[in-house]
Design a protein around this motif. Structure first.
Motif, PDB file in Angstrom:
ATOM      1  N   ALA A 186       0.831  -1.207   0.000  1.00  0.00           N
ATOM      2  CA  ALA A 186       0.000   0.000   0.000  1.00  0.00           C
ATOM      3  C   ALA A 186       0.867   1.259   0.000  1.00  0.00           C
ATOM      4  O   ALA A 186       0.583   2.229  -0.724  1.00  0.00           O
ATOM      5  CB  ALA A 186      -0.933  -0.001   1.206  1.00  0.00           C
ATOM      6  N   LEU A 187       1.931   1.256   0.797  1.00  0.00           N
ATOM      7  CA  LEU A 187       2.845   2.403   0.795  1.00  0.00           C
ATOM      8  C   LEU A 187       3.533   2.553  -0.556  1.00  0.00           C
ATOM      9  O   LEU A 187       3.768   3.670  -1.026  1.00  0.00           O
ATOM     10  CB  LEU A 187       3.889   2.233   1.894  1.00  0.00           C
ATOM     11  CG  LEU A 187       3.395   2.430   3.340  1.00  0.00           C
ATOM     12  CD1 LEU A 187       4.499   2.102   4.331  1.00  0.00           C
ATOM     13  CD2 LEU A 187       2.895   3.862   3.547  1.00  0.00           C
ATOM     14  N   GLY A 188       3.851   1.426  -1.182  1.00  0.00           N
ATOM     15  CA  GLY A 188       4.429   1.489  -2.525  1.00  0.00           C
ATOM     16  C   GLY A 188       3.476   2.125  -3.516  1.00  0.00           C
ATOM     17  O   GLY A 188       3.883   2.917  -4.369  1.00  0.00           O
ATOM     18  N   GLY A 189       2.183   1.787  -3.402  1.00  0.00           N
ATOM     19  CA  GLY A 189       1.190   2.407  -4.274  1.00  0.00           C
ATOM     20  C   GLY A 189       1.090   3.903  -4.068  1.00  0.00           C
ATOM     21  O   GLY A 189       0.964   4.671  -5.029  1.00  0.00           O
ATOM     22  N   VAL A 190       1.151   4.332  -2.801  1.00  0.00           N
ATOM     23  CA  VAL A 190       1.130   5.775  -2.510  1.00  0.00           C
ATOM     24  C   VAL A 190       2.347   6.459  -3.128  1.00  0.00           C
ATOM     25  O   VAL A 190       2.238   7.550  -3.721  1.00  0.00           O
ATOM     26  CB  VAL A 190       1.090   6.010  -0.989  1.00  0.00           C
ATOM     27  CG1 VAL A 190       1.265   7.497  -0.674  1.00  0.00           C
ATOM     28  CG2 VAL A 190      -0.228   5.511  -0.410  1.00  0.00           C
ATOM     29  N   ALA A 191       3.513   5.841  -3.012  1.00  0.00           N
ATOM     30  CA  ALA A 191       4.730   6.434  -3.572  1.00  0.00           C
ATOM     31  C   ALA A 191       4.627   6.570  -5.089  1.00  0.00           C
ATOM     32  O   ALA A 191       5.005   7.598  -5.660  1.00  0.00           O
ATOM     33  CB  ALA A 191       5.946   5.571  -3.204  1.00  0.00           C
ATOM     34  N   VAL A 192       4.096   5.546  -5.744  1.00  0.00           N
ATOM     35  CA  VAL A 192       3.935   5.599  -7.202  1.00  0.00           C
ATOM     36  C   VAL A 192       2.933   6.679  -7.588  1.00  0.00           C
ATOM     37  O   VAL A 192       3.093   7.372  -8.605  1.00  0.00           O
ATOM     38  CB  VAL A 192       3.495   4.225  -7.747  1.00  0.00           C
ATOM     39  CG1 VAL A 192       3.139   4.304  -9.225  1.00  0.00           C
ATOM     40  CG2 VAL A 192       4.602   3.195  -7.542  1.00  0.00           C
TER      41      VAL A 192
END
Length: 524
Positions: free
Chosen positions: A33-39
């Motif tokens: 989920a944090l990776g999605g926010v970063a992207v």
């Protein structure tokens, strides 16, 4: 092509993040989920929006079926009371607490709208719970309670959600109509799931080709959810009933040549869908924030943060109240206390209270609220509810997901798989005795070899073989060396042209099966 390229990039990123999560001992949903926010904040990053109906069918149905298929009816029977309290009362308490806080912060918000918000954020998600719990070793009974809750709490929350949305849009009926609707949905969903299980079991058994059987399995899963949705029934209850009944019937008639690849494909598909779901959750921050004016954004974020805090606190308050109530009940009843309502350990109650990660169901339910398109009336405070749902999902995944493992370690909870090991050993012994009994006269020429093989395995299990652990280890080492030499020679034969690729692939597959067979035999 751009969408496909981004999907491939996201999948690769999901694999890498999952590997990182395993290395550092963190739950993968939080990192995904944090990776999605970063992207989402990357310049030129993808703007992928979730379609609510598609998200529920695509991401929830197969993951829920996989979890329910592996569930234990015995564990559900033994833990029905705490599971029911979490599924019904914990959801109701969270819904009420969030509704009260929402009304307090926004007095103009009507009760049906506030209750709809509470129902959206109330249920811990099956996909999130399954993904996190698989990576954390917990006592068996505690794990059974949490897994049982994850299978059914979506159903109770979505029923409240449906009624609240209807009331908010002025389509609510009398109290008797509400009760009739709930009863018909519950009974209809269970009956539909049972019908699908019996019909699908007979249908899928006709396929002897593994790829065809696997495709039919996925079609049946999505079909059950879609039909339940069209009939305005609970897709969650339908899929859970479908999977539990099917798991008690299909494996007995499905040959190993189909079952083994089926399980492998399902495991891969569930990992893929979980990874995409949690990354897509993170990616929603862009479309959600874009709906707010800069002047309103701070107030909206503050409201969403208050909903997040209330959601976490309400579950903690309920679980601690439940534990204290059972303690008082046990104090009054003494030895007459039924085992099912025994007082749980405080440490286990803390873990249950903290294990409340939300996921794709919460976000999809919020996005499914009418947005005013097509001439229909928009749902009041829809954008605020969607932002709150996203905040709760991301907040619980990060705050609770990342701290759950350290919490378990700090509390000193350990796995208690001794009963599982004993039951597994008993099952193996009884299976071997049944196999020996089916061979007939032991000294017959035809059965002599098999009788000797099964007797040797049984002797290793019950300790009557006289073979030392050192001897077994030496034998395993020699087997590993022999398999390695076989593979090296097989590769040389293909390299020199002595055998073609087709023969190489067939022999390699056969060697794989032999190696796997002996790997499992070492456990017997």
């Amino acid at each position: 092509m751009v969408t496909l390229e981004w999907i491939l990039v996201l999948l690769l990123g999901a694999v890498l993040l999952a590997a990182l999560a395993r290395r550092i001992g963190a739950p993968s949903p939080a990192l995904l989920a944090l990776g999605g926010v970063a992207v989402a904040f990357l310049k030129g990053g993808p703007r992928l929006s979730l379609n609510p109906d598609l998200a529920l069918a695509l991401f929830v149905a197969p993951v829920l079926l996989d979890a329910a298929f592996d569930s234990s009816l015995r564990d559900l029977k033994e833990t029905w009371f705490p599971v029911t309290c979490l599924v019904v009362l914990a959801v109701a308490v969270t819904t009420a607490a969030v509704a009260i806080v929402a009304r307090w912060l926004v007095p103009a918000m009507s009760w049906p709208v506030a209750i709809a918000l509470g129902a959206i954020v109330a249920p811990p998600d099956a996909a999130a719970a399954t993904a996190v719990l698989k990576e954390i070793k917990l006592p068996h009974r505690l794990l059974a309670v949490l897994e049982g809750e994850s299978l059914l709490n979506d159903a109770s929350a979505l029923l409240i959600y449906r009624l609240a949305v209807g009331a908010a849009l002025a389509h609510a009926g009398a109290t008797s109509d509400v009760f009739l609707t709930l009863t018909s949905v519950l009974i209809g969903s269970i009956l539909l799931g049972a019908f699908f299980a019996f019909a699908f079991h007979n249908f899928v058994a006709r396929f002897s080709d593994a790829p065809s059987s696997i495709v039919v399995q996925f079609v049946g899963t999505f079909g059950a959810w879609i039909i339940a949705d069209h009939l305005h029934l609970s897709g969650v209850l339908t899929i859970v009933t479908f999977a539990i009944i099917l798991s008690r019937r299909s494996p007995m008639r499905m040959p190993a040549a189909i079952r083994v690849p089926s399980y492998a494909v399902w495991e891969t598909a569930v990992f893929l869908l979980n990874a995409l779901a949690f990354i897509l959750i993170g990616l929603q921050i862009g479309p959600i924030l874009s709906r707010f004016d800069p002047a309103q954004r701070e107030e909206a974020i503050a409201f969403a943060a208050a909903v997040l805090i209330t959601t976490i606190a309400a579950r903690i308050a309920w679980v601690m109240t439940y534990n204290r109530s059972l303690w008082l009940t046990n104090l009054v009843l003494g030895e007459s206390t039924p085992r099912i309502i025994g007082t749980p350990q405080v440490r286990r109650g803390v873990v249950v209270a903290w294990c409340g990660m939300r996921g794709i169901v919460t976000l999809a339910a919020a996005l499914a609220l009418p947005d005013g398109s097509g001439g229909a009336a928009a749902f009041p405070y829809r954008d605020l509810i969607v932002l709150s749902a996203f905040t709760v999902v991301l907040g619980t995944l990060v705050i609770q997901g990342l701290t759950l493992r350290p919490l378990v370690l700090a509390l000193g909870l350990e796995e208690d798989d001794h009963a599982l090991e004993d039951e597994t050993r008993l099952g193996r012994e009884e299976m071997l005795r049944a196999a020996l009994g089916s061979l007939g006269v032991p000294d017959a020429q035809v059965t002599e070899s098999l009788h000797r093989e099964f007797s040797e395995l049984l002797g290793r299990l019950d300790g009557s073989s006289g073979i030392s652990p050192e001897t077994l280890q030496a034998e395993a080492s020699l087997r590993a060396r022999a398999y390695a030499a076989s593979r090296e020679r097989l590769a040389q034969l293909r390299l020199t042209g002595a055998i073609g690729d087709s023969a190489f692939q067939q022999l390699e597959a056969e060697l794989d099966m032999v190696e796997l067979e002996h790997e499992f035999r070492t456990r017997w």
